[in-house]
Design an enzyme around this catalytic site. Structure first.
Site, short mmCIF file in Angstrom:
data_model
loop_
_atom_site.label_atom_id
_atom_site.label_comp_id
_atom_site.label_asym_id
_atom_site.label_seq_id
_atom_site.Cartn_x
_atom_site.Cartn_y
_atom_site.Cartn_z
N ASP A 67 0.81 -1.22 0.00
CA ASP A 67 0.00 0.00 0.00
C ASP A 67 0.85 1.27 0.00
O ASP A 67 2.06 1.22 0.18
CB ASP A 67 -0.97 -0.01 1.20
CG ASP A 67 -0.30 -0.48 2.49
OD1 ASP A 67 0.96 -0.46 2.57
OD2 ASP A 67 -1.00 -0.87 3.43
N ASP A 136 -7.07 -2.92 14.57
CA ASP A 136 -8.47 -3.19 14.23
C ASP A 136 -8.62 -4.42 13.32
O ASP A 136 -9.68 -4.67 12.76
CB ASP A 136 -9.11 -1.96 13.55
CG ASP A 136 -8.43 -1.58 12.23
OD1 ASP A 136 -7.48 -2.27 11.81
OD2 ASP A 136 -8.85 -0.57 11.62
N HIS A 138 -6.97 -5.05 10.50
CA HIS A 138 -6.78 -4.87 9.05
C HIS A 138 -5.50 -5.52 8.54
O HIS A 138 -4.54 -5.69 9.29
CB HIS A 138 -6.83 -3.39 8.65
CG HIS A 138 -5.67 -2.55 9.09
ND1 HIS A 138 -5.79 -1.22 9.43
CD2 HIS A 138 -4.34 -2.83 9.24
CE1 HIS A 138 -4.61 -0.73 9.75
NE2 HIS A 138 -3.72 -1.68 9.65
N GLU A 143 -9.65 -1.91 5.88
CA GLU A 143 -10.25 -1.60 7.17
C GLU A 143 -11.54 -2.41 7.40
O GLU A 143 -12.09 -2.98 6.45
CB GLU A 143 -10.57 -0.10 7.23
CG GLU A 143 -9.35 0.80 7.04
CD GLU A 143 -8.42 0.83 8.26
OE1 GLU A 143 -8.24 -0.20 8.93
OE2 GLU A 143 -7.87 1.91 8.53
P1 PGA Z 1 2.50 -1.67 12.64
O1 PGA Z 1 1.32 -1.58 11.58
O2 PGA Z 1 3.44 -2.74 12.18
O3 PGA Z 1 3.17 -0.33 12.62
O4 PGA Z 1 1.89 -2.00 13.97
C1 PGA Z 1 0.72 -2.75 11.16
C2 PGA Z 1 -0.44 -2.48 10.23
O5 PGA Z 1 -1.15 -1.48 10.42
O6 PGA Z 1 -0.66 -3.28 9.32
#
Ligand code: PGA
Length: 259
Positions: A67, A136, A138, A143
């Site tokens: 992304d 959450d 995702h 999301e």
């Molecule tokens: P993070 O993000 O590794 O910074 O916790 C993970 C994500 O949002 O996929």
């Protein structure tokens, strides 16, 4: 789904990096799907160590990232292109021209997303997809409420993701976090031949519980991995702390990995 419960994130990162290093050794032309975020940084460090020790080479490897924020050029220090260059690509011998990140500045974002999918297809699909998981639930920026069949598209970030990402990046300023991104879809991700998801810390315990032991639901898009037949979840004790069958997973994966 194979759940590898490790004592520490160091142990989990080393195991996951070893899985990738071995796969690249076996197939030097492997196609990798890569992820940003704080979670894979240690694993990327381990992958770089293997290159430095001349155990493996990424010269023929191709990569596609999950992304990118809409509106940030790759030169911006909070863009995911910049993150990948700094945290992995500059530390291994991959050709920068073989690495792909969605263009957050594309004039026609939907066209960019379609072209990205076509590129992946042309490369023969992703062999190993690396994932983090949001608090959450995702994967990539898919999301809650995103179809489990979704394809690469423009997506909208939840307030909780904006908060999480501001905390770790953007010097804590929520107002600076873009509200939209281009993201591989859940359906796109699930087409990868193998998946390696990493999760560390108490803040990921609910997400991992939903991903592994919840019903398959668009409310926790990581739960789509339940239908994948070669998905590996590497977590530390804290991220695994809410799993009902934690000890069973620990024993089963240790046996399979010969730990
Ligand atoms: P993070 O993000 O590794 O910074 O916790 C993970 C994500 O949002 O996929």
């Amino acid at each position: 789904m194979e759940i590898v419960v490790c004592k520490t994130k160091e142990e989990a990162s080393k195991l996951a990096a070893a899985m990738i290093t071995d796969a690249v050794k076996k197939n030097p032309k492997i196609v990798l799907g890569l992820a940003t975020g704080s979670t894979p940084v240690m694993m990327y460090g381990e992958m770089a160590k293997a290159v430095k020790a001349k155990k493996v080479s990424y010269k023929q490897v191709k990569s596609w990232n999950l992304d990118e924020y809409v509106g940030l050029p790759g030169t911006h220090d909070q863009s995911y292109r910049y993150f990948m260059n700094e945290n992995l690509f500059k530390k291994i011998d991959i050709k920068l021209s073989n690495t792909h990140v969605l263009n957050g500045m594309a004039k026609d974002p939907e066209k960019e997303c379609k072209a990205y999918e076509a590129q992946i297809k042309k490369a023969g699909g992703i062999d190993i997809q690396v994932l983090g998981i949001g608090s959450d639930g995702h994967i990539a920026f898919n999301e809650p409420g995103t179809s489990l069949n979704s394809r690469t598209s423009v997506v909208y970030l939840t307030p909780s993701t904006i908060k999480d990402n501001a905390r770790l990046f953007f010097k804590g300023k929520e107002k600076d976090v873009p509200t939209r991104a281009l993201s591989m879809g859940v359906g796109t991700i699930c087409e990868a031949k193998k998946i390696i998801l990493l999760a560390f810390g108490k803040g990921k315990a609910d997400a991992i519980k939903g991903c592994v032991e919840g019903g398959m639901s668009q409310f926790c898009t990581a739960s789509a991995l339940q239908a994948h037949n070669d998905a590996w979840i590497f977590c530390d004790e804290d991220a695994a702390s809410k799993l009902k069958l934690k000890e069973y997973y620990r024993w089963r994966s240790a046996t399979k990995l010969g730990k």
